[in-house]
Each structure stands twice: as C-alpha cells, then as structure tokens.
Design an enzyme around this catalytic site. Structure first.
Site, short mmCIF file in Angstrom:
data_model
loop_
_atom_site.label_atom_id
_atom_site.label_comp_id
_atom_site.label_asym_id
_atom_site.label_seq_id
_atom_site.Cartn_x
_atom_site.Cartn_y
_atom_site.Cartn_z
CE LYS A 290 41.49 38.88 45.71
NZ LYS A 290 42.91 38.66 46.11
CE1 TYR B 59 44.77 36.70 41.50
CE2 TYR B 59 43.19 34.90 41.66
CZ TYR B 59 43.57 36.20 41.95
OH TYR B 59 42.74 37.02 42.69
CG ASN C 259 44.09 40.34 49.12
OD1 ASN C 259 43.26 39.63 48.58
ND2 ASN C 259 45.23 40.66 48.54
CG HIS D 298 41.68 41.23 41.00
ND1 HIS D 298 43.01 40.95 40.84
CD2 HIS D 298 41.23 41.65 39.78
CE1 HIS D 298 43.36 41.20 39.57
NE2 HIS D 298 42.30 41.62 38.92
CD GLU E 187 42.69 41.44 35.45
OE1 GLU E 187 42.01 42.16 36.20
OE2 GLU E 187 43.89 41.18 35.67
P1 IDP Z 1 47.33 42.07 43.78
O1 IDP Z 1 46.06 41.32 44.10
O2 IDP Z 1 47.58 43.18 44.78
O3 IDP Z 1 47.41 42.53 42.36
P2 IDP Z 1 49.20 39.93 43.10
O4 IDP Z 1 50.68 39.90 43.42
O5 IDP Z 1 48.79 40.07 41.67
O6 IDP Z 1 48.57 41.08 44.03
O7 IDP Z 1 48.60 38.60 43.71
C1 IDP Z 1 47.29 38.23 43.40
C2 IDP Z 1 46.64 37.62 44.63
O8 IDP Z 1 47.37 36.44 45.01
C3 IDP Z 1 46.67 38.50 45.87
O9 IDP Z 1 45.64 39.47 45.89
C4 IDP Z 1 46.50 37.46 46.95
O10 IDP Z 1 45.15 37.03 47.02
C5 IDP Z 1 47.34 36.32 46.42
N1 IDP Z 1 48.72 36.40 46.94
C6 IDP Z 1 49.73 37.16 46.45
N2 IDP Z 1 50.86 37.00 47.17
C7 IDP Z 1 50.55 36.10 48.13
C8 IDP Z 1 51.31 35.50 49.21
O11 IDP Z 1 52.49 35.77 49.41
N3 IDP Z 1 50.64 34.61 49.99
C9 IDP Z 1 49.33 34.28 49.79
N4 IDP Z 1 48.59 34.81 48.81
C10 IDP Z 1 49.19 35.71 47.99
MG MG Z 2 47.66 41.46 40.61
#
Ligand code: IDP
Ligand code: MG
Length: 154
Positions: free
Chosen positions: A9, A49, A112, A115, A126
């Site tokens: 990211k 997303y 974070n 991905h 993807e």
């Molecule tokens: P993942 O990346 O661990 O698969 P997902 O639930 O698919 O998690 O969410 C995709 C991305 O969306 C996350 O990596 C993060 O960048 C963002 N995201 C998910 N939940 C939140 C939240 O509660 N607040 C802000 N960003 C979020």
């Molecule tokens: Mg995900």
C-alpha cells in the site's frame, strides 16, 4: 502450486519499507512471479474493495489507495494464499501478532501496509486485475528442492 496477490500500500513506499517487506516473502520461500509499480485508479479501488464500498470508511480507503503509487506482487508456492494471509497478519495491525508484517510494521487498521488475497478464487481474480498475462513469469527456482520435499508437491 497456488498463486496469490499481494499489494504494498502507499504507506510502504512513503515509509521506505518496500525492500524489507518484499524480503519477508522471499525469505519464506514464496516465488515472485510478477512485480510492478502502479497507481490504483478509483474504478479499480471500487472493484478491489467491492465488499467495502458501503462502509463509512470507504471514501478514505479509496483516497488513501489511489493518492500515491503502490506495488503489486504475485507470488507462487504450495498453499500460497493461506501463507500470504499468515505473513500479513490480521487487518487491525495493533492486534496483529508480532512477527507478521502488519504486526511488525504498522499500528493501524487502514494504514496497514499490505493486502493479501483471502481465497484462491479472490487471488485468481486479483492477479488478473493487476497483471497482464505477459507480466507473469513461469520459471524454476534452482533451489526448489530445498524449499519443498517431493511429497509436498503432489
Ligand atoms: P484485509 O485487508 O485484512 O483483507 P478487509 O476487511 O478485506 O481486510 O478490508 C480491506 C482493507 O480495508 C483493509 O486492509 C483496510 O485497509 C481497510 N479497512 C478495513 N476495515 C477498516 C476499518 O474499520 N477502518 C478503516 N479501514 C478499514
Ligand atoms: Mg480483504
């Protein structure tokens, strides 16, 4: 053999962490079969997303992901999808285990760093989203037999 999709990211490039995080995958034994720098378009963000577009944080997520360049990587290995998720750690980096990439490099749920595709089906979609066929490479690792025993490859 499976392939999975990893995205580094914008925070990874901004923080100068790309080499160190790619090294985690190499050291683990996942073979890099595709690697490219790109800027994610808002349309691609909405597709990537799609499960989150209705969430209140989505506009911020799209802005973050499209504002600066990212790096996409496809890696190959036995159970690569599960291994990729394990290396990444859970979404909220504050809760991610130490030793995982999120656990070691981030304090945030949204910043974070990485991905990783969450299923084989998602990984295939993807990889096709970010790589053209000719950007993916079939090649043998010379040390292959030191990464896997024969019976693990069946
Ligand atoms: P993942 O990346 O661990 O698969 P997902 O639930 O698919 O998690 O969410 C995709 C991305 O969306 C996350 O990596 C993060 O960048 C963002 N995201 C998910 N939940 C939140 C939240 O509660 N607040 C802000 N960003 C979020
Ligand atoms: Mg995900």
């Amino acid at each position: 053999m499976e392939r999975t999709l990893v995205l580094f990211k914008p925070d990874v490039l901004q923080r100068g962490l790309l080499g160190r995080i790619i090294a985690r995958f190499e050291k683990k034994g996942l073979k890099i079969v595709g690697l490219k720098m790109l800027r994610m378009s808002p349309a691609t963000a909405k597709e990537h997303y799609a499960h989150l577009t209705a969430k209140p944080f989505y506009p911020g997520l799209e802005k973050f992901m499209t504002h600066h360049p990212i790096v996409a990587m496809a890696v190959e290995g036995v159970e690569a999808v599960e291994v990729g998720r394990k290396l990444a750690g859970v979404t909220n980096s504050r809760k991610a285990e130490a030793g995982t990439i999120r656990g070691d490099f981030s304090m945030s749920t949204s910043r974070n760093v990485i991905h990783a595709a969450d299923s084989l089906e998602a990984a295939q979609k993807e990889i096709a989203r970010f790589f053209r066929k000719e950007e993916l490479f079939d090649y043998a690792l010379v040390l292959h037999e030191y990464f896997y025993a024969e019976d693990e490859l069946k």
